[in-house]
Write a protein that holds these residues in place. Structure first.
Motif, mmCIF file in Angstrom:
data_model
loop_
_atom_site.group_PDB
_atom_site.id
_atom_site.type_symbol
_atom_site.label_atom_id
_atom_site.label_comp_id
_atom_site.label_asym_id
_atom_site.label_seq_id
_atom_site.Cartn_x
_atom_site.Cartn_y
_atom_site.Cartn_z
ATOM 1 N N ASP A 16 9.363 20.647 -35.171
ATOM 2 C CA ASP A 16 9.232 21.321 -33.882
ATOM 3 C C ASP A 16 10.627 21.739 -33.441
ATOM 4 O O ASP A 16 11.610 21.048 -33.726
ATOM 5 C CB ASP A 16 8.647 20.380 -32.817
ATOM 6 N N THR A 17 10.727 22.877 -32.741
ATOM 7 C CA THR A 17 12.035 23.351 -32.290
ATOM 8 C C THR A 17 12.032 23.579 -30.785
ATOM 9 O O THR A 17 10.986 23.832 -30.181
ATOM 10 C CB THR A 17 12.426 24.669 -32.989
ATOM 11 N N ALA A 18 13.225 23.456 -30.191
ATOM 12 C CA ALA A 18 13.391 23.706 -28.759
ATOM 13 C C ALA A 18 14.670 24.502 -28.560
ATOM 14 O O ALA A 18 15.721 24.149 -29.108
ATOM 15 C CB ALA A 18 13.451 22.390 -27.990
ATOM 16 N N VAL A 23 13.339 22.037 -22.607
ATOM 17 C CA VAL A 23 12.166 22.136 -23.481
ATOM 18 C C VAL A 23 12.149 20.974 -24.461
ATOM 19 O O VAL A 23 11.097 20.384 -24.745
ATOM 20 C CB VAL A 23 12.167 23.487 -24.237
ATOM 21 N N ALA A 24 13.319 20.615 -24.973
ATOM 22 C CA ALA A 24 13.416 19.494 -25.912
ATOM 23 C C ALA A 24 12.951 18.196 -25.252
ATOM 24 O O ALA A 24 12.245 17.385 -25.872
ATOM 25 C CB ALA A 24 14.858 19.353 -26.412
ATOM 26 N N GLU A 25 13.313 18.001 -23.999
ATOM 27 C CA GLU A 25 12.891 16.791 -23.281
ATOM 28 C C GLU A 25 11.371 16.772 -23.114
ATOM 29 O O GLU A 25 10.736 15.725 -23.290
ATOM 30 C CB GLU A 25 13.564 16.728 -21.913
ATOM 31 N N GLU A 26 10.763 17.910 -22.807
ATOM 32 C CA GLU A 26 9.306 17.990 -22.675
ATOM 33 C C GLU A 26 8.619 17.642 -23.997
ATOM 34 O O GLU A 26 7.628 16.894 -24.019
ATOM 35 C CB GLU A 26 8.903 19.395 -22.227
ATOM 36 N N GLU A 31 5.334 14.209 -27.694
ATOM 37 C CA GLU A 31 5.052 13.893 -29.094
ATOM 38 C C GLU A 31 5.772 12.620 -29.530
ATOM 39 O O GLU A 31 6.682 12.140 -28.848
ATOM 40 C CB GLU A 31 5.497 15.055 -29.995
ATOM 41 N N ASN A 32 5.358 12.089 -30.685
ATOM 42 C CA ASN A 32 6.058 10.956 -31.292
ATOM 43 C C ASN A 32 6.790 11.451 -32.528
ATOM 44 O O ASN A 32 6.164 11.956 -33.464
ATOM 45 C CB ASN A 32 5.065 9.844 -31.688
ATOM 46 N N TYR A 33 8.108 11.310 -32.539
ATOM 47 C CA TYR A 33 8.918 11.818 -33.635
ATOM 48 C C TYR A 33 9.570 10.680 -34.412
ATOM 49 O O TYR A 33 9.897 9.626 -33.851
ATOM 50 C CB TYR A 33 10.008 12.754 -33.102
ATOM 51 N N GLU A 57 14.054 5.715 -22.955
ATOM 52 C CA GLU A 57 12.606 5.698 -23.189
ATOM 53 C C GLU A 57 12.241 5.108 -24.545
ATOM 54 O O GLU A 57 11.219 4.434 -24.682
ATOM 55 C CB GLU A 57 12.065 7.130 -23.093
ATOM 56 N N ASP A 58 13.058 5.363 -25.563
ATOM 57 C CA ASP A 58 12.708 5.008 -26.941
ATOM 58 C C ASP A 58 13.955 4.544 -27.693
ATOM 59 O O ASP A 58 14.871 5.331 -27.928
ATOM 60 C CB ASP A 58 12.100 6.227 -27.642
ATOM 61 N N LYS A 59 13.989 3.259 -28.072
ATOM 62 C CA LYS A 59 15.124 2.720 -28.821
ATOM 63 C C LYS A 59 14.955 2.932 -30.324
ATOM 64 O O LYS A 59 15.901 2.747 -31.093
ATOM 65 C CB LYS A 59 15.265 1.211 -28.553
ATOM 66 N N ARG A 60 13.753 3.312 -30.755
ATOM 67 C CA ARG A 60 13.447 3.355 -32.185
ATOM 68 C C ARG A 60 13.759 4.686 -32.845
ATOM 69 O O ARG A 60 14.290 4.719 -33.957
ATOM 70 C CB ARG A 60 11.952 3.045 -32.394
ATOM 71 N N VAL A 61 13.425 5.795 -32.194
ATOM 72 C CA VAL A 61 13.506 7.094 -32.853
ATOM 73 C C VAL A 61 14.929 7.374 -33.347
ATOM 74 O O VAL A 61 15.917 7.093 -32.675
ATOM 75 C CB VAL A 61 13.033 8.215 -31.898
#
Length: 211
Positions: A16-18, A23-26, A31-33, A57-61
């Motif tokens: 996916d591109t932003a 837009v990238a934040e949305e 989604e889950n990346y 929000e996410d420590k894993r990605v």
């Protein structure tokens, strides 16, 4: 370099591109990346601000920063904010792809907890190295170096990359501390294993081969 999203898709990645940070934040919240390639110089919201939001929000990605900035301070800031890796533009697509594979492989390795390489076992949770059940006594910094090299098996790691990921901004680039620590670590591993696990590739960096 050809269009980066196109090259990634040709390598069988779903992309996916932003065009800007907002837009990238949305997309991030929708989604889950597995991995995010994040340019620091984004319109709307810069990469550093977006990275901070991502890590809250996410420590894993996995996040790889892409930047045209060459200052060490910017790279250190990105790593301190939670980036897993960075690449300075211009870069070769093959190198980016190697970094992507390394991070995705690392995620699988950490899920398994114990990394093995040529008779060495490294427990990523306890952060202890052993050979045939016998623990090798390592300093905290030696453990950091060994873990980073193991997580990047099969890829030469330059002294500069080790400095950025293991020492951050605590080390003068002219210091020989990296070589001294690597030498001590290699000596301990050689004593336990009977051979040099860490290869020193002149002009390329330090390497632990894949089994």
């Amino acid at each position: 370099m050809r269009n980066l999203p196109e090259l990634l898709r040709l390598s069988s990645y779903v992309v996916d591109t932003a065009a800007d940070g907002l837009v990238a934040e949305e997309l991030f919240f929708a989604e889950n990346y597995d991995l995010i390639l994040l340019d620091i110089n984004l319109p709307g919201q810069d990469g550093f601000s977006l990275l901070k939001t991502i890590r809250e929000e996410d420590k894993r990605v996995n996040v790889i920063l892409l930047t045209a900035r060459t200052q060490v301070e910017d790279r250190v800031r990105g790593l301190d904010l939670g980036a897993n890796d960075y690449l300075v533009k211009p870069f070769y697509f093959e190198e980016l792809e190697a970094r992507i594979r390394s991070l995705l492989r690392r995620e699988q390795i950490l899920a398994d907890q114990v990394i093995t390489a040529s008779g060495l076992a490294f427990d990523t949770k306890a952060r202890k190295a052993s050979v045939q059940g016998q623990q090798i006594k390592l300093t905290g910094r030696e453990t950091d170096i060994l873990e980073y090299l193991l997580l990047n098996r099969g890829r030469p790691i330059s002294q500069e990359e080790l400095m950025s990921h293991v020492w951050g901004d605590d080390l003068d680039e002219m210091s020989n501390t990296v070589r001294v620590r690597i030498s001590a670590l290699r000596s301990k591993l050689r004593k336990a294993l009977g051979f040099n696990l860490i290869q020193n590739l002149i002009g390329r960096g330090y390497l632990i081969d894949k089994d």
